[in-house]
Design an enzyme around this catalytic site. Structure first.
Site, short mmCIF file in Angstrom:
data_model
loop_
_atom_site.label_atom_id
_atom_site.label_comp_id
_atom_site.label_asym_id
_atom_site.label_seq_id
_atom_site.Cartn_x
_atom_site.Cartn_y
_atom_site.Cartn_z
N HIS A 28 21.30 48.01 4.88
CA HIS A 28 20.03 47.27 4.93
C HIS A 28 20.11 46.00 4.09
O HIS A 28 19.77 44.90 4.56
CB HIS A 28 18.89 48.16 4.42
N GLU A 29 20.57 46.13 2.85
CA GLU A 29 20.64 44.96 1.96
C GLU A 29 21.66 43.94 2.47
O GLU A 29 21.43 42.73 2.38
CB GLU A 29 20.92 45.39 0.52
N HIS A 41 20.19 41.65 4.99
CA HIS A 41 19.51 40.46 4.47
C HIS A 41 20.48 39.29 4.30
O HIS A 41 20.14 38.14 4.57
CB HIS A 41 18.83 40.75 3.13
N ASP A 95 12.94 41.98 6.20
CA ASP A 95 12.38 43.33 6.22
C ASP A 95 11.44 43.43 7.41
O ASP A 95 10.77 42.45 7.76
CB ASP A 95 11.59 43.61 4.94
#
Length: 180
Positions: free
Chosen positions: A125-126, A129, A135
């Site tokens: 997920h990170e 980014h 998000d």
């Protein structure tokens, strides 16, 4: 498919025959069946040396992105090389501080892990980014970028088709040489 191959082969033979009889032939445009040259993905390096107990989760998160998209590849930094992405462990909540596309710092926060969130999903997920994804909260477990809103039972570390397409689009210029 076989007819197209035979037709294309026959056309090529005729062009070559005429070239031998009447001088140089014009170069024909590639047919629809001709493969396009493969252009290398944009390589982003990451340094997980500060990720402590999360290093293997970060490596797996990067591998998941490498399996999921073609336009960008995440590789561990080599000695003497400056990383595009730094990954650090801390006691806070996981977060990313992106710079220009493909650069920044990821914090693998122990707070989420202590609450039961899956480390590989956090890492993927990170890293998402860093690849230009925002998000998307609240969201279902099938959306990697839904993050914590999917709940602690969600262990899906894979981007969905929309997220993959968005990363491909973000790095499309890398495949043509036009990006950064």
């Amino acid at each position: 498919m076989r007819v197209r191959g035979l037709t294309g082969g026959l056309a090529a033979a005729l062009v070559m025959s005429f070239a031998l009889l009447d001088g140089p032939a014009a170069v024909a445009a590639p047919s629809a069946g001709t493969a396009t040259p493969v252009v290398a993905a944009r390589v982003l390096t990451y340094d997980a040396s500060g990720a402590a107990e999360f290093k293997s989760a970060v490596d797996r998160g990067a591998a998941i992105w490498n399996e999921s998209v073609d336009a960008v590849e995440l590789r561990p930094v080599t000695s003497g090389q400056r990383a595009d992405i730094r990954v650090l462990a801390d006691d806070g909540w996981p977060r990313a501080v992106p710079g220009p596309l493909g650069t920044g710092t990821v914090y693998m926060g122990r707070q989420a892990v202590d609450q039961g969130y899956y480390t590989i999903r956090i890492a993927a997920h990170e890293l998402g980014h860093m690849l230009g994804l925002p998000d998307r909260k609240p969201g279902p477990c099938s959306s990697l970028m839904s993050g914590a809103s999917a709940g602690t039972a969600c262990t899906n570390p894979y981007p969905n088709a929309g997220e993959q397409a968005e990363v491909e689009e973000n790095f499309e210029g890398a495949r043509t040489g036009a990006l950064m």
